[in-house]
Enzyme design. Structure first.
Site, PDB file in Angstrom:
ATOM      1  N   ASN A 169      20.344 -22.432  66.417  1.00 40.04           N
ATOM      2  CA  ASN A 169      19.120 -22.607  65.636  1.00 40.04           C
ATOM      3  C   ASN A 169      18.684 -24.064  65.604  1.00 40.04           C
ATOM      4  O   ASN A 169      17.500 -24.377  65.518  1.00 40.04           O
ATOM      5  CB  ASN A 169      19.333 -22.103  64.207  1.00 40.04           C
ATOM      6  CG  ASN A 169      19.600 -20.599  64.158  1.00 40.04           C
ATOM      7  OD1 ASN A 169      19.315 -19.882  65.110  1.00 40.04           O
ATOM      8  ND2 ASN A 169      20.139 -20.127  63.056  1.00 40.04           N
ATOM      9  N   ASN A 226      16.446 -20.562  71.970  1.00 39.29           N
ATOM     10  CA  ASN A 226      17.512 -19.846  71.273  1.00 39.29           C
ATOM     11  C   ASN A 226      16.932 -18.818  70.310  1.00 39.29           C
ATOM     12  O   ASN A 226      16.048 -19.143  69.506  1.00 39.29           O
ATOM     13  CB  ASN A 226      18.360 -20.840  70.458  1.00 39.29           C
ATOM     14  CG  ASN A 226      19.425 -20.145  69.623  1.00 39.29           C
ATOM     15  OD1 ASN A 226      20.383 -19.598  70.172  1.00 39.29           O
ATOM     16  ND2 ASN A 226      19.249 -20.143  68.309  1.00 39.29           N
ATOM     17  N   GLU A 227      17.400 -17.596  70.414  1.00 44.10           N
ATOM     18  CA  GLU A 227      17.073 -16.524  69.446  1.00 44.10           C
ATOM     19  C   GLU A 227      15.607 -16.556  69.013  1.00 44.10           C
ATOM     20  O   GLU A 227      15.298 -16.535  67.818  1.00 44.10           O
ATOM     21  CB  GLU A 227      18.002 -16.604  68.218  1.00 44.10           C
ATOM     22  CG  GLU A 227      19.443 -16.313  68.558  1.00 44.10           C
ATOM     23  CD  GLU A 227      20.366 -16.170  67.343  1.00 44.10           C
ATOM     24  OE1 GLU A 227      19.949 -16.482  66.219  1.00 44.10           O
ATOM     25  OE2 GLU A 227      21.518 -15.739  67.539  1.00 44.10           O
ATOM     26  N   TYR A 265      27.838 -10.945  66.262  1.00 39.30           N
ATOM     27  CA  TYR A 265      28.886 -11.388  65.335  1.00 39.30           C
ATOM     28  C   TYR A 265      29.366 -10.166  64.549  1.00 39.30           C
ATOM     29  O   TYR A 265      28.567  -9.310  64.181  1.00 39.30           O
ATOM     30  CB  TYR A 265      28.331 -12.429  64.361  1.00 39.30           C
ATOM     31  CG  TYR A 265      27.945 -13.740  65.039  1.00 39.30           C
ATOM     32  CD1 TYR A 265      28.911 -14.677  65.366  1.00 39.30           C
ATOM     33  CD2 TYR A 265      26.606 -14.033  65.329  1.00 39.30           C
ATOM     34  CE1 TYR A 265      28.572 -15.875  65.970  1.00 39.30           C
ATOM     35  CE2 TYR A 265      26.257 -15.234  65.938  1.00 39.30           C
ATOM     36  CZ  TYR A 265      27.248 -16.151  66.257  1.00 39.30           C
ATOM     37  OH  TYR A 265      26.899 -17.337  66.862  1.00 39.30           O
ATOM     38  N   GLU A 311      26.688 -16.104  72.448  1.00 42.54           N
ATOM     39  CA  GLU A 311      27.220 -16.263  71.093  1.00 42.54           C
ATOM     40  C   GLU A 311      27.941 -14.974  70.738  1.00 42.54           C
ATOM     41  O   GLU A 311      27.328 -13.900  70.708  1.00 42.54           O
ATOM     42  CB  GLU A 311      26.109 -16.522  70.066  1.00 42.54           C
ATOM     43  CG  GLU A 311      25.486 -17.899  70.173  1.00 42.54           C
ATOM     44  CD  GLU A 311      24.537 -18.229  69.028  1.00 42.54           C
ATOM     45  OE1 GLU A 311      24.786 -17.787  67.895  1.00 42.54           O
ATOM     46  OE2 GLU A 311      23.537 -18.912  69.304  1.00 42.54           O
ATOM     47  N   GLN A 356      31.852 -20.694  67.255  1.00 43.07           N
ATOM     48  CA  GLN A 356      31.668 -21.921  67.995  1.00 43.07           C
ATOM     49  C   GLN A 356      33.038 -22.529  68.294  1.00 43.07           C
ATOM     50  O   GLN A 356      34.031 -21.834  68.111  1.00 43.07           O
ATOM     51  CB  GLN A 356      30.781 -22.859  67.199  1.00 43.07           C
ATOM     52  CG  GLN A 356      29.396 -22.230  66.955  1.00 43.07           C
ATOM     53  CD  GLN A 356      28.346 -23.198  66.448  1.00 43.07           C
ATOM     54  OE1 GLN A 356      28.540 -24.387  66.363  1.00 43.07           O
ATOM     55  NE2 GLN A 356      27.162 -22.658  66.096  1.00 43.07           N
TER      56      GLN A 356
END
Ligand code: AHR
Length: 502
Positions: free
Chosen positions: A73, A173-174, A245, A293, A352
């Site tokens: 982010n 990103n995203e 996640y 991720e 991470q």
């Protein structure tokens, strides 16, 4: 009587190569991942650039291949120029993504020097949130052009003569996430990503470009986002990203332990969306997946972690999840899923690397220690060699609230055709009892047992700390035995194992 399970291996069941990029990770300007994580100039082991040698040593032991940087982010509000040139002249900036302040004392040159020291392949992300084509071209010129232009010469003035020649780039990103700075619709993002990719390829046609897929598989636009974005960018990109996640929710341990069922389904769905666009657009190449991720992450805790109002701290302690043994078993099982899909997953990043939902933890100026999740990752990175083999698996099943009946055993194998070494990675994801596993490989001839290691604990909630990161470690599984060409081993409930044969 313990439940029984079996797997059969055959060297002909090759899925694809074991890719070093499967064992990638992620360093974001977030919390203490960079500042007091990899970078801590006051630390006794810090080198001339301020990087902690003790952290670099553990990164090497972890076996990380590729590292994605600088976000996440964070990248969607990042001005990369802030992080180059004399450190004392660099501006401090608000990091809106994580409600903190970035002092910019680490930027692209420092990160690249760290990669060289740690033996890491960089994966650089460009800001397509607040920025666009021009700024992506500027950083590419800074990192990859030899000389004779403004940004190439700026890099040389900043002390780096040779270009870094970064090969792998993420196009934002995203971008589907409403939380993302500069969030876009699929159509808006597709157009910007395609124009950015087009222009970057004018500098270097051989770059490997990763376009943003959905932020997770429960996004309302999952599937259609992939189709829209790839319809526009197909010929200009190589990979599409996937993020996932997992966490134990409402005490539902059985579903949590079976998280790889969801990852398997997610990977097949992204591949199906990419293949639909391939068919509809009459393309010949395949778009593969960058699972850039993935991890266990207790996301519910984030809201209370973040600073608010006028407080904009530097390197706050946020997203510092402490992992237990069950979390590590899940991490090991997610790696099994990633390896099993090595034909489509060409790159992956454990999110991470340090302090932030990470396998490596540091104390500012002090100790470095390993989380439970360090162990299955490092052992898989070390012992997965050569080719991935699909295994024929026969296992009892058990019920889960989220995924219905799942096999208690999950496993994948690798075989190095040069040495003949075979590694079987296996989890018993049942909470109920042990599994008596038989591994047979009639086509592989005479096999010897090299090692059987199991990671488990009678207390699956045990978590490592700075004071004790070694009470629970992978240990030799004394039940492993070879007889008449078959390996038998007992896998305790909630356990991860590597079985090595030669
Ligand atoms: O890894 C933490 C955050 O998770 C990343 O910044 C973002 O991309 C994702 O939502």
């Amino acid at each position: 009587m313990a439940a029984t399970a079996s797997i059969t291996l055959d060297p002909a069941f090759v899925v694809g190569p074991v890719r070093r990029r499967t064992f990638g990770s992620f360093v974001e300007h977030l919390g203490r991942c960079v500042y007091t994580g990899i970078h801590d100039p006051e630390h006794p082991t810090a080198d001339a650039d301020g990087f902690r040698q003790d952290v670099i040593d553990l990164v090497k032991e972890l076996g990380v291949g590729t590292v994605r940087y600088p976000g996440g982010n964070f990248v969607s509000g990042y001005r990369w120029e802030d992080g180059v040139g004399p450190v004392e002249e660099r501006p401090r900036r608000l990091d809106l993504a994580w409600h903190s302040t970035d002092p910019n004392t680490v930027g692209v040159d420092e990160f690249m020097r760290w990669c060289e020291k740690a033996g890491i392949e960089p994966m650089m992300a460009v800001n397509l949130g607040t920025r666009g084509v021009q700024e992506a071209l500027d950083i590419l010129e800074y990192t990859n052009v030899v000389t004779g232009t403004h940004f190439a010469d700026l890099r040389r003035e900043n002390g780096r003569e040779e270009p870094y020649r970064i090969g792998m780039w993420c196009l934002g990103n995203e971008m589907d996430g409403p939380w993302q700075i500069g969030h876009k619709t699929a159509e808006e993002y597709a157009r910007l990503a395609n124009e950015t990719a087009n222009a970057m390829r004018m500098v270097d046609p051989d770059l490997e470009l990763v376009v943003c897929g959905s932020s997770n598989s429960s996004m309302p636009t999952f599937g259609s986002w992939e189709a829209t974005v790839l319809a526009e960018t197909y010929e200009n990109v190589d990979l599409i990203s996937a993020h996932a996640y997992y966490q134990e929710k409402d005490g539902d341990l059985a579903s949590f332990l079976a998280s790889a069922v969801d990852m398997d389904h997610f990977i097949s769905s992204v591949a199906a969306a990419a293949d639909y666009v391939r068919a509809a657009g009459k393309h010949s190449k395949h778009i593969n997946i960058s699972f850039d991720e993935w991890n266990v992450w207790y996301q519910d805790r984030v809201a209370t972690d973040l600073a608010k109002g006028d407080e904009w701290p530097v390197a706050p302690r946020i997203l510092e999840d402490k992992y237990n043994v069950a979390d590590a078993v899940v991490v090991g099982s997610l790696l099994i899923s990633l390896l099993r899909h090595t034909d489509r997953v060409h790159s992956a990043s454990l999110a991470q690397l340090v302090n932030v939902i990470a396998p490596i933890m540091t104390e500012p100026g002090g100790r470095v220690w390993k989380q439970t999740t360090f162990h299955p990752f490092s052992l898989t990175a070390k012992h997965a060699q050569g080719e991935v083999l699909q295994v024929a698996l026969d296992s009892p099943t058990h019920a889960t609230a989220k995924f219905g009946e799942v096999t208690s055993l999950d496993a994948v194998a690798t075989r190095d055709p040069e040495t003949g070494a075979v590694s079987v990675f296996a989890v018993n994801r049942s909470t109920e009892g042990p599994l008596e596993l038989t591994v047979s490989a009639p086509a592989l001839g005479e096999l010897g047992l090299v090692e059987a290691l199991t990671y488990t604990s009678d207390d699956h909630t045990w978590a490592a700390t700075a004071d004790d990161d070694s009470s629970v470690l992978p240990v030799a599984n004394e039940t492993a035995a070879l007889a008449e060409g078959e390996l038998t081993v007992t896998l305790p409930p909630i356990s991860w194992s590597v079985l090595r044969l030669a």
